[in-house]
Design an enzyme around this catalytic site. Sequence first.
Site, mmCIF file in Angstrom:
data_model
loop_
_atom_site.group_PDB
_atom_site.id
_atom_site.type_symbol
_atom_site.label_atom_id
_atom_site.label_comp_id
_atom_site.label_asym_id
_atom_site.label_seq_id
_atom_site.Cartn_x
_atom_site.Cartn_y
_atom_site.Cartn_z
ATOM 1 N N CYS A 196 -10.917 2.830 -1.207
ATOM 2 C CA CYS A 196 -9.562 3.173 -0.782
ATOM 3 C C CYS A 196 -9.342 2.419 0.510
ATOM 4 O O CYS A 196 -10.230 2.427 1.385
ATOM 5 C CB CYS A 196 -9.407 4.680 -0.563
ATOM 6 S SG CYS A 196 -7.830 5.151 0.212
ATOM 7 N N THR A 197 -8.220 1.749 0.661
ATOM 8 C CA THR A 197 -8.021 0.929 1.861
ATOM 9 C C THR A 197 -7.894 1.761 3.133
ATOM 10 O O THR A 197 -8.013 1.222 4.236
ATOM 11 C CB THR A 197 -6.787 0.023 1.712
ATOM 12 O OG1 THR A 197 -5.688 0.783 1.205
ATOM 13 C CG2 THR A 197 -7.090 -1.144 0.785
ATOM 14 N N HIS A 198 -7.665 3.069 3.006
ATOM 15 C CA HIS A 198 -7.696 3.914 4.198
ATOM 16 C C HIS A 198 -9.128 4.075 4.725
ATOM 17 O O HIS A 198 -9.339 4.213 5.933
ATOM 18 C CB HIS A 198 -7.143 5.311 3.879
ATOM 19 C CG HIS A 198 -5.673 5.374 3.695
ATOM 20 N ND1 HIS A 198 -5.052 4.991 2.535
ATOM 21 C CD2 HIS A 198 -4.680 5.786 4.530
ATOM 22 C CE1 HIS A 198 -3.746 5.170 2.650
ATOM 23 N NE2 HIS A 198 -3.491 5.641 3.851
ATOM 24 N N ASP A 247 0.861 -1.182 0.000
ATOM 25 C CA ASP A 247 0.000 0.000 0.000
ATOM 26 C C ASP A 247 0.896 1.230 0.000
ATOM 27 O O ASP A 247 2.059 1.164 0.400
ATOM 28 C CB ASP A 247 -0.923 0.006 1.224
ATOM 29 C CG ASP A 247 -2.173 0.863 1.005
ATOM 30 O OD1 ASP A 247 -2.027 2.065 0.709
ATOM 31 O OD2 ASP A 247 -3.290 0.334 1.131
ATOM 32 N N SER A 248 0.324 2.337 -0.435
ATOM 33 C CA SER A 248 1.080 3.589 -0.395
ATOM 34 C C SER A 248 1.263 4.072 1.039
ATOM 35 O O SER A 248 2.158 4.867 1.322
ATOM 36 C CB SER A 248 0.362 4.667 -1.216
ATOM 37 O OG SER A 248 -0.933 4.905 -0.690
ATOM 38 N N TYR A 299 -0.109 9.305 -3.566
ATOM 39 C CA TYR A 299 0.050 8.762 -4.908
ATOM 40 C C TYR A 299 -0.791 9.526 -5.935
ATOM 41 O O TYR A 299 -0.449 9.567 -7.108
ATOM 42 C CB TYR A 299 -0.351 7.285 -4.916
ATOM 43 C CG TYR A 299 0.813 6.329 -4.680
ATOM 44 C CD1 TYR A 299 2.039 6.776 -4.210
ATOM 45 C CD2 TYR A 299 0.661 4.975 -4.936
ATOM 46 C CE1 TYR A 299 3.092 5.897 -4.009
ATOM 47 C CE2 TYR A 299 1.706 4.079 -4.732
ATOM 48 C CZ TYR A 299 2.919 4.544 -4.267
ATOM 49 O OH TYR A 299 3.964 3.673 -4.074
ATOM 50 N N GLY A 300 -1.915 10.076 -5.494
ATOM 51 C CA GLY A 300 -2.788 10.781 -6.428
ATOM 52 C C GLY A 300 -2.165 12.011 -7.056
ATOM 53 O O GLY A 300 -2.657 12.518 -8.077
ATOM 54 N N CYS A 316 -3.558 -0.948 -2.476
ATOM 55 C CA CYS A 316 -3.805 0.454 -2.826
ATOM 56 C C CYS A 316 -4.661 0.537 -4.091
ATOM 57 O O CYS A 316 -4.267 0.052 -5.149
ATOM 58 C CB CYS A 316 -2.469 1.161 -3.036
ATOM 59 S SG CYS A 316 -2.614 2.868 -3.590
ATOM 60 N N ASN A 317 -5.836 1.158 -3.976
ATOM 61 C CA ASN A 317 -6.721 1.296 -5.130
ATOM 62 C C ASN A 317 -6.110 2.186 -6.208
ATOM 63 O O ASN A 317 -6.262 1.919 -7.398
ATOM 64 C CB ASN A 317 -8.067 1.875 -4.689
ATOM 65 C CG ASN A 317 -8.955 0.850 -4.029
ATOM 66 O OD1 ASN A 317 -9.815 0.244 -4.651
ATOM 67 N ND2 ASN A 317 -8.758 0.656 -2.726
ATOM 68 N N THR A 318 -5.420 3.241 -5.797
ATOM 69 C CA THR A 318 -4.774 4.120 -6.765
ATOM 70 C C THR A 318 -3.749 3.349 -7.577
ATOM 71 O O THR A 318 -3.667 3.484 -8.802
ATOM 72 C CB THR A 318 -4.109 5.316 -6.061
ATOM 73 O OG1 THR A 318 -5.107 6.045 -5.336
ATOM 74 C CG2 THR A 318 -3.455 6.246 -7.066
#
Length: 244
Positions: A175-177, A6-7, A38-39, A69-71
């Site tokens: 988003c995993t957050h 993940d980021s 990351y965005g 990470c979805n991004t």
Amino acid sequence: MIGVFDSGIGGLRLLDKLRQRWPQEDFVYLADQAHVPYGSLDRDTLLDLLQLNLNWLEKQGADRIVVACNTASATGIARRYRGQAQIVEIISKTCEQIPASTAKILVLATPFTAQSHRYQQVLARQLPQAEVKEVGLSCLAFMIEHLCPKQEIETYLKGELNAYQNGFDLAVLACTHFPFARDQFAKVLGIPLIDSESIALEAPAQPGQGTLRIATTGSVELLARQLRGLMNWDVPCEQIQIEV
């Protein structure tokens, strides 16, 4: 060994679920906190970073890597990775949990993921009859990374989601957050929530020894505070260097 990437700290809850499911499996977790958010990165830079991060995990022994990470998943890294490890991207796995009868879906993501329309593309194949609305929440991942109080997060969500409180069958926390703020989302939206924490993965081919390594490209002191504050974990962290 299973690698989880993940980021930041968003993938920790998924890591926890996987460890509960397979307590004898070996895991290595990498948070690329030196390069968040990351965005804000262009696609080519992000893909280069992902190649390096996933390659590091593979070199540690991970033969399967979950890109939490979805991004990162929205870049198509699962089919672009130049390595031997099997890459599992989170978006398709998350969409698989949505009931076939769902008519209207609200996808809540980072701006990069929302603008990539990756969820819309996957759901168009999986649930062609469904109406999908993607919404980017630009501040939430940052607020969670920095351990903002729950009331501040709820106030932020009320302001951002006021226009989307009615008319949807469920919301995807893309988003995993975001599951760290699941209670606040539930209060604001009042509809079922889908996230990545219950994704279906095949069982490991053979058990390991139940080991866990957690690494970051950022500050080990910050990650240790996050682990204590969000997961109630007191585990050692290590710092590594990843530079494009």
